[in-house]
Scaffold this motif. Structure first.
Motif, PDB file in Angstrom:
ATOM      1  N   VAL A 134      84.471  48.839  87.529  1.00  0.00           N
ATOM      2  CA  VAL A 134      84.931  48.520  86.176  1.00  0.00           C
ATOM      3  C   VAL A 134      83.922  47.590  85.503  1.00  0.00           C
ATOM      4  O   VAL A 134      83.450  46.617  86.108  1.00  0.00           O
ATOM      5  CB  VAL A 134      86.318  47.860  86.216  1.00  0.00           C
ATOM      6  N   LYS A 135      83.586  47.894  84.239  1.00  0.00           N
ATOM      7  CA  LYS A 135      82.686  47.062  83.458  1.00  0.00           C
ATOM      8  C   LYS A 135      83.467  46.410  82.310  1.00  0.00           C
ATOM      9  O   LYS A 135      84.439  46.985  81.807  1.00  0.00           O
ATOM     10  CB  LYS A 135      81.539  47.895  82.884  1.00  0.00           C
ATOM     11  N   SER A 136      83.006  45.235  81.892  1.00  0.00           N
ATOM     12  CA  SER A 136      83.663  44.513  80.802  1.00  0.00           C
ATOM     13  C   SER A 136      83.046  44.883  79.466  1.00  0.00           C
ATOM     14  O   SER A 136      81.817  44.954  79.319  1.00  0.00           O
ATOM     15  CB  SER A 136      83.543  43.005  81.013  1.00  0.00           C
ATOM     16  N   ILE A 137      83.917  45.110  78.482  1.00  0.00           N
ATOM     17  CA  ILE A 137      83.475  45.357  77.104  1.00  0.00           C
ATOM     18  C   ILE A 137      83.343  44.009  76.390  1.00  0.00           C
ATOM     19  O   ILE A 137      84.217  43.151  76.511  1.00  0.00           O
ATOM     20  CB  ILE A 137      84.474  46.263  76.370  1.00  0.00           C
ATOM     21  N   THR A 138      82.251  43.842  75.650  1.00  0.00           N
ATOM     22  CA  THR A 138      82.023  42.574  74.947  1.00  0.00           C
ATOM     23  C   THR A 138      81.888  42.744  73.445  1.00  0.00           C
ATOM     24  O   THR A 138      81.665  41.761  72.732  1.00  0.00           O
ATOM     25  CB  THR A 138      80.760  41.876  75.491  1.00  0.00           C
ATOM     26  N   GLY A 139      82.019  43.966  72.942  1.00  0.00           N
ATOM     27  CA  GLY A 139      81.928  44.155  71.501  1.00  0.00           C
ATOM     28  C   GLY A 139      82.082  45.609  71.105  1.00  0.00           C
ATOM     29  O   GLY A 139      81.932  46.523  71.931  1.00  0.00           O
ATOM     30  N   LEU A 140      82.416  45.817  69.825  1.00  0.00           N
ATOM     31  CA  LEU A 140      82.505  47.142  69.228  1.00  0.00           C
ATOM     32  C   LEU A 140      81.794  47.132  67.885  1.00  0.00           C
ATOM     33  O   LEU A 140      81.930  46.172  67.115  1.00  0.00           O
ATOM     34  CB  LEU A 140      83.952  47.574  68.981  1.00  0.00           C
ATOM     35  N   ALA A 141      81.064  48.181  67.583  1.00  0.00           N
ATOM     36  CA  ALA A 141      80.541  48.409  66.242  1.00  0.00           C
ATOM     37  C   ALA A 141      81.326  49.576  65.668  1.00  0.00           C
ATOM     38  O   ALA A 141      81.181  50.718  66.116  1.00  0.00           O
ATOM     39  CB  ALA A 141      79.051  48.709  66.280  1.00  0.00           C
ATOM     40  N   LEU A 142      82.200  49.281  64.697  1.00  0.00           N
ATOM     41  CA  LEU A 142      83.079  50.306  64.147  1.00  0.00           C
ATOM     42  C   LEU A 142      82.291  51.329  63.346  1.00  0.00           C
ATOM     43  O   LEU A 142      81.271  51.031  62.747  1.00  0.00           O
ATOM     44  CB  LEU A 142      84.150  49.655  63.269  1.00  0.00           C
ATOM     45  N   GLY A 143      82.803  52.547  63.329  1.00  0.00           N
ATOM     46  CA  GLY A 143      82.153  53.628  62.591  1.00  0.00           C
ATOM     47  C   GLY A 143      82.374  54.936  63.306  1.00  0.00           C
ATOM     48  O   GLY A 143      83.297  55.075  64.120  1.00  0.00           O
ATOM     49  N   PHE A 144      81.525  55.923  62.984  1.00  0.00           N
ATOM     50  CA  PHE A 144      81.594  57.208  63.674  1.00  0.00           C
ATOM     51  C   PHE A 144      80.179  57.682  63.987  1.00  0.00           C
ATOM     52  O   PHE A 144      79.419  57.974  63.072  1.00  0.00           O
ATOM     53  CB  PHE A 144      82.317  58.260  62.838  1.00  0.00           C
ATOM     54  N   PRO A 145      79.797  57.692  65.261  1.00  0.00           N
ATOM     55  CA  PRO A 145      80.635  57.339  66.411  1.00  0.00           C
ATOM     56  C   PRO A 145      80.827  55.826  66.526  1.00  0.00           C
ATOM     57  O   PRO A 145      80.134  55.062  65.857  1.00  0.00           O
ATOM     58  CB  PRO A 145      79.835  57.866  67.594  1.00  0.00           C
ATOM     59  N   THR A 146      81.757  55.425  67.377  1.00  0.00           N
ATOM     60  CA  THR A 146      81.962  54.007  67.666  1.00  0.00           C
ATOM     61  C   THR A 146      80.992  53.579  68.761  1.00  0.00           C
ATOM     62  O   THR A 146      80.832  54.279  69.761  1.00  0.00           O
ATOM     63  CB  THR A 146      83.411  53.761  68.127  1.00  0.00           C
ATOM     64  N   ILE A 147      80.335  52.436  68.556  1.00  0.00           N
ATOM     65  CA  ILE A 147      79.393  51.913  69.536  1.00  0.00           C
ATOM     66  C   ILE A 147      80.089  50.822  70.342  1.00  0.00           C
ATOM     67  O   ILE A 147      80.616  49.860  69.782  1.00  0.00           O
ATOM     68  CB  ILE A 147      78.131  51.344  68.866  1.00  0.00           C
ATOM     69  N   VAL A 148      80.094  50.994  71.659  1.00  0.00           N
ATOM     70  CA  VAL A 148      80.732  50.053  72.574  1.00  0.00           C
ATOM     71  C   VAL A 148      79.649  49.236  73.276  1.00  0.00           C
ATOM     72  O   VAL A 148      78.678  49.802  73.791  1.00  0.00           O
ATOM     73  CB  VAL A 148      81.590  50.796  73.620  1.00  0.00           C
ATOM     74  N   LYS A 149      79.834  47.913  73.300  1.00  0.00           N
ATOM     75  CA  LYS A 149      78.894  47.040  74.016  1.00  0.00           C
ATOM     76  C   LYS A 149      79.476  46.653  75.362  1.00  0.00           C
ATOM     77  O   LYS A 149      80.583  46.126  75.445  1.00  0.00           O
ATOM     78  CB  LYS A 149      78.582  45.788  73.205  1.00  0.00           C
ATOM     79  N   ALA A 150      78.716  46.921  76.417  1.00  0.00           N
ATOM     80  CA  ALA A 150      79.085  46.539  77.781  1.00  0.00           C
ATOM     81  C   ALA A 150      77.771  46.261  78.503  1.00  0.00           C
ATOM     82  O   ALA A 150      77.042  47.196  78.857  1.00  0.00           O
ATOM     83  CB  ALA A 150      79.873  47.641  78.484  1.00  0.00           C
TER      84      ALA A 150
END
Length: 212
Positions: A22-38
């Protein structure tokens, strides 16, 4: 004109196994597509992940999806979060583990086609049609038989159990195709002055194919 043909040498086919770390998520960049920071997630394009426990923007919670546009610390998912609530904190992402199918010799697939739906009526001037749902058909492959290869064993086990598995095809240029399928057969071929092979393993694709 210079050829842009791509060699198939180095292509890799993998079958899904258990779950990875399991990895921790530390941020999201909203939009399409959505960018997930881990940070340092270690994923590759075409991997399947499950997301949970995000706060603020919860649109991705419970999502199981294929990742795209991978960088060292981010990846994209095909979800439109434009205009949604801002990410607050938390979140986890859990990857599916892959097992390579060894001794891959050749492959062929995605040969299905949508049904034709006849919509002709008495006002029509000629036959009229529309297409039904997309059908990606079958994916077939050949391998040199190895009874101890974990990937080949996983396919044989799935065939016996009638279990649905995920598969990921990675091409030498880095492009991937990820799909769910049932293993329909597990043939064994041999002959004089020949090695043992498994020829024409047929995977029946169900659902969409995700390209990355």
């Amino acid at each position: 004109m210079t050829s842009t043909a791509i060699s198939a040498q180095g292509s890799k086919l993998e079958v899904s196994g258990g779950l990875g770390a399991v990895k921790s998520i530390t941020g999201l960049a909203l939009g399409f597509p959505t960018i997930v920071k881990a940070v340092a997630h270690g994923f590759q394009n075409g991997d399947i992940v499950s997301l949970a426990a995000l706060t603020g923007n919860t649109a991705l919670n419970g999502l199981k999806t294929v990742v795209k546009n991978v960088t060292a610390d981010t990846f994209a998912v095909e979800v439109d979060t434009t205009g949604g609530d801002e990410y607050v904190s938390g979140g986890t992402v859990t990857p599916v583990q892959w097992t390579e199918i060894g001794n891959l010799k050749s492959f062929k697939g995605f040969d299905g086609q949508a049904n034709e739906i006849d919509k002709t009526n008495l006002a029509s001037k000629a036959k009229e049609f529309m297409l039904g749902l997309q059908d990606f058909g079958h994916f077939t492959f050949d391998v040199d038989k190895d009874f101890d290869d974990p990937g080949q064993v996983a396919c044989s086990t799935a065939k016996r159990a009638g279990a649905l598995k995920s598969f990921k095809l990675t091409l030498p240029n880095g492009r991937t195709a990820t799909f769910d399928a049932y293993v329909k057969n597990d043939p064994l071929d041999g002959g004089v002055d020949q090695i043992l092979t498994t020829t024409g393993v047929s995977l029946r694709i169900t659902g969409d194919v995700a390209y990355a």
